[in-house]
Design a protein around this motif. Structure first.
Motif, PDB file in Angstrom:
ATOM      1  N   PHE A   1       0.783  -1.307   0.060  1.00  0.00           N
ATOM      2  CA  PHE A   1      -0.114  -0.199   0.035  1.00  0.00           C
ATOM      3  C   PHE A   1       0.854   1.070  -0.235  1.00  0.00           C
ATOM      4  CE2 PHE A   1      -2.405   3.165   2.665  1.00  0.00           C
ATOM      5  CZ  PHE A   1      -3.000   3.620   1.649  1.00  0.00           C
ATOM      6  N   TYR A   2       1.997   1.394   0.764  1.00  0.00           N
ATOM      7  CA  TYR A   2       2.901   2.320   0.650  1.00  0.00           C
ATOM      8  C   TYR A   2       3.318   2.676  -0.563  1.00  0.00           C
ATOM      9  CZ  TYR A   2       2.904   2.127   6.136  1.00  0.00           C
ATOM     10  OH  TYR A   2       2.346   1.895   7.188  1.00  0.00           O
ATOM     11  N   LEU A   3       3.549   1.595  -1.471  1.00  0.00           N
ATOM     12  CA  LEU A   3       4.243   1.987  -2.633  1.00  0.00           C
ATOM     13  C   LEU A   3       3.107   2.541  -3.478  1.00  0.00           C
ATOM     14  CD1 LEU A   3       6.242  -1.382  -2.928  1.00  0.00           C
ATOM     15  CD2 LEU A   3       7.108   0.790  -2.717  1.00  0.00           C
ATOM     16  N   LEU A   4       1.878   2.121  -3.543  1.00  0.00           N
ATOM     17  CA  LEU A   4       0.826   2.816  -4.165  1.00  0.00           C
ATOM     18  C   LEU A   4       0.793   4.097  -3.775  1.00  0.00           C
ATOM     19  CD1 LEU A   4      -1.694  -0.037  -4.460  1.00  0.00           C
ATOM     20  CD2 LEU A   4      -0.499   0.716  -6.254  1.00  0.00           C
ATOM     21  N   MET A   5       0.939   4.403  -2.554  1.00  0.00           N
ATOM     22  CA  MET A   5       0.714   5.797  -2.127  1.00  0.00           C
ATOM     23  C   MET A   5       1.940   6.637  -2.401  1.00  0.00           C
ATOM     24  SD  MET A   5      -1.869   6.428  -0.705  1.00  0.00           S
ATOM     25  CE  MET A   5      -1.631   8.126  -0.151  1.00  0.00           C
ATOM     26  N   ILE A   6       3.170   6.239  -2.763  1.00  0.00           N
ATOM     27  CA  ILE A   6       4.253   6.809  -3.159  1.00  0.00           C
ATOM     28  C   ILE A   6       3.940   7.193  -4.657  1.00  0.00           C
ATOM     29  CG2 ILE A   6       6.660   6.712  -3.626  1.00  0.00           C
ATOM     30  CD1 ILE A   6       6.773   5.158  -1.180  1.00  0.00           C
ATOM     31  N   ALA A   7       3.392   6.369  -5.115  1.00  0.00           N
ATOM     32  CA  ALA A   7       2.967   6.658  -6.769  1.00  0.00           C
ATOM     33  C   ALA A   7       2.151   7.798  -6.952  1.00  0.00           C
ATOM     34  CB  ALA A   7       2.660   5.262  -7.433  1.00  0.00           C
ATOM     35  N   LEU A   8       1.234   7.741  -6.120  1.00  0.00           N
ATOM     36  CA  LEU A   8       0.103   8.474  -6.121  1.00  0.00           C
ATOM     37  C   LEU A   8       0.566  10.011  -5.655  1.00  0.00           C
ATOM     38  CD1 LEU A   8      -3.114   8.963  -6.436  1.00  0.00           C
ATOM     39  CD2 LEU A   8      -3.384   8.335  -4.006  1.00  0.00           C
ATOM     40  N   VAL A   9       1.499   9.913  -4.584  1.00  0.00           N
ATOM     41  CA  VAL A   9       2.038  11.263  -4.223  1.00  0.00           C
ATOM     42  C   VAL A   9       2.815  12.043  -5.465  1.00  0.00           C
ATOM     43  CG1 VAL A   9       3.848  12.330  -2.846  1.00  0.00           C
ATOM     44  CG2 VAL A   9       2.128  10.908  -1.865  1.00  0.00           C
ATOM     45  N   ALA A  10       3.593  10.859  -5.974  1.00  0.00           N
ATOM     46  CA  ALA A  10       4.537  11.511  -7.232  1.00  0.00           C
ATOM     47  C   ALA A  10       3.656  12.211  -8.230  1.00  0.00           C
ATOM     48  CB  ALA A  10       5.319  10.343  -7.890  1.00  0.00           C
ATOM     49  N   TRP A  11       2.460  11.403  -8.598  1.00  0.00           N
ATOM     50  CA  TRP A  11       1.439  11.776  -9.825  1.00  0.00           C
ATOM     51  C   TRP A  11       0.851  13.093  -9.141  1.00  0.00           C
ATOM     52  CZ3 TRP A  11      -4.130   9.724 -10.548  1.00  0.00           C
ATOM     53  CH2 TRP A  11      -4.653  10.300 -11.696  1.00  0.00           C
ATOM     54  N   GLY A  12       0.653  13.460  -7.878  1.00  0.00           N
ATOM     55  CA  GLY A  12      -0.142  14.506  -7.332  1.00  0.00           C
ATOM     56  C   GLY A  12      -1.413  14.288  -6.826  1.00  0.00           C
ATOM     57  N   ILE A  13      -1.446  14.538  -5.468  1.00  0.00           N
ATOM     58  CA  ILE A  13      -2.920  14.074  -4.978  1.00  0.00           C
ATOM     59  C   ILE A  13      -3.804  15.345  -4.965  1.00  0.00           C
ATOM     60  CG2 ILE A  13      -3.973  13.379  -2.784  1.00  0.00           C
ATOM     61  CD1 ILE A  13      -1.622  12.318  -1.864  1.00  0.00           C
ATOM     62  N   THR A  14      -4.969  14.942  -5.764  1.00  0.00           N
ATOM     63  CA  THR A  14      -5.969  15.920  -5.597  1.00  0.00           C
ATOM     64  C   THR A  14      -7.192  15.316  -5.568  1.00  0.00           C
ATOM     65  OG1 THR A  14      -6.620  15.527  -8.025  1.00  0.00           O
ATOM     66  CG2 THR A  14      -4.852  17.135  -7.580  1.00  0.00           C
ATOM     67  N   ARG A  15      -8.341  16.012  -5.134  1.00  0.00           N
ATOM     68  CA  ARG A  15      -9.904  15.605  -4.709  1.00  0.00           C
ATOM     69  C   ARG A  15     -10.236  14.415  -5.854  1.00  0.00           C
ATOM     70  NH1 ARG A  15     -13.887  16.092  -1.367  1.00  0.00           N
ATOM     71  NH2 ARG A  15     -15.940  15.679  -2.138  1.00  0.00           N
ATOM     72  N   ARG A  16     -10.185  15.146  -6.908  1.00  0.00           N
ATOM     73  CA  ARG A  16     -10.798  14.297  -8.280  1.00  0.00           C
ATOM     74  C   ARG A  16      -9.839  13.051  -8.448  1.00  0.00           C
ATOM     75  NH1 ARG A  16     -11.419  17.430 -13.786  1.00  0.00           N
ATOM     76  NH2 ARG A  16     -12.925  18.408 -12.696  1.00  0.00           N
TER      77      ARG A  16
END
Length: 387
Positions: free
Chosen positions: A163-178
């Motif tokens: 899960f942390y690896l997926l979150m790191i990928a999401l952070v790298a992409w940029g977290i937005t509400r949408r």
């Protein structure tokens, strides 16, 4: 800086950062209750030989209740989805990587070493392991290379790490509400489809197979906590609860029937599975979030160490004392030993973790920093620099 997507464009645009929210003290208490439940399940219901009889026969009343505490990890996963998103929103990759590695590994290393010492030299009858298996376990990647867990509770850490690896990928992409809403809609569905069609599989492993709905549900609960009530996150939360019920009830029926002497009730399992989400929602979305009970903070700090260290050290204490003392005295002694070891582990953890986090983050930032551009030789010569 937090970014959101403008309705008219696809590029992230800057938005004012959300107001910092006060600590959710009740969440610390909830984490500790989940860990305490797992301890009771392992000591009073789950099959083992340490009592000289099946624990369910030793504690027929308590064990019939504590077997349902086997859902503690599922509650952990929902809490983790909530907390990790809360700490990652508005942060960058070096910060998130450093904070997760420093949070996960120091206590884990100590627990692996302590349990390995117990099983290799103090109590080899507790479980037959090898020094090589212990060394591989220190990486936390033993599941990836087909090596057994030194302690069975480590299986949840492999789930958390993915899960942390997926979150790191999401952070790298940029977290937005949408983006978050789309992620919490498509990720669990994709994981479910892959798992249903192929069972255990590389892609299912990457997508967290049947555990994705818990983390996604926790993330949606944080979104509701952060931004307030809205239809989309509630609908997606309902979807993830439904997926969790689809996966967990039959799995727990099988696991508890195999690992205890009791016959679990599927309706109770369903209520408790949904209750994992409801408990976090109660803490985050009601007046409970305003509790200011500071004494819950040290309990929350003991949660991870207690989970890591309790099983085999507690079983060892039971095996030594069960032939000589009342079952309730033995149970209390095993719990006391587990809590004492967890407290000692936490003392090391809190001293090693912060400097480790700072060191990792500084190192990652140095790696990301672009090298200074070399100046043209002619420009240097013009300034009188000898070449």
């Amino acid at each position: 800086m937090v970014t959101v997507l403008s309705p008219a464009v696809e590029e992230p645009v800057a938005a004012p950062p959300a107001r910092p929210r006060p600590r959710l003290y009740a969440l610390d208490g909830l984490r500790f209750l989940a860990a305490a439940g797992v301890v009771l399940y392992h000591f009073t219901a789950r099959w083992s030989q340490v009592w000289g009889d099946d624990p369910g026969h030793v504690f027929p009343g308590l064990g019939h209740v504590s077997m349902y505490f086997s859902l503690g990890p599922e509650l952990f996963f929902v809490i983790s989805g909530f907390v990790i998103l809360m700490t990652a929103w508005g942060r960058d990759v070096p910060h998130v990587v450093a904070s997760r590695v420093a949070r996960l590994y120091p206590g884990y290393w100590i627990a692996v070493i302590a349990t390995s010492v117990l099983l290799l030299w103090v109590w080899p009858g507790g479980k037959n392991i090898t020094a090589g298996e212990s060394l591989v376990n220190l990486t936390m990647l033993q599941s990836l290379v087909g090596v057994r867990h030194v302690d069975g509770v480590y299986w949840t850490l492999w789930v958390e790490l993915r899960f942390y690896l997926l979150m790191i990928a999401l952070v790298a992409w940029g977290i937005t509400r949408r983006r978050l809403l789309w992620f919490c809609a498509l990720w669990p569905l994709a994981a479910q489809v892959v798992f249903e069609l192929n069972g255990p599989h590389l892609l299912a492993t990457v997508l967290l197979d049947k555990y994705a709905p818990y983390f996604a549900g926790g993330m949606l609960l944080y979104l509701l906590h952060r931004d307030g009530h809205a239809k989309a996150p509630w609908l997606l939360l309902s979807l993830n609860v439904a997926l969790a019920l689809r996966n967990n009830v039959p799995w727990q029926m099988h696991a508890l029937t195999a690992n205890t002497v009791f016959a679990p009730n599927p309706w109770v399992l369903g209520l408790l599975t949904a209750g994992c989400f409801a408990a976090v929602g109660l803490v985050a979305l009601t007046r409970v979030q305003h509790l200011r009970w500071a004494w819950l903070v040290p309990l929350g700090a003991l949660t991870y160490p207690l989970y890591l260290i309790h099983e085999y050290w507690g079983w060892w204490a039971i095996a030594q004392l069960a032939p000589h003392a009342n079952r309730w005295v033995v149970l209390a002694a095993a719990i006391a030993l587990a809590v004492a070891l967890a407290w000692g582990l936490h003392q090391v953890e809190k001293r090693v973790g912060p400097p480790m986090r700072r060191g990792i983050e500084a190192g990652l930032r140095r790696l990301r920093r672009p090298a200074p551009a070399s100046r043209p030789r002619t420009a240097l010569a013009a300034q009188g620099v000898r070449l």
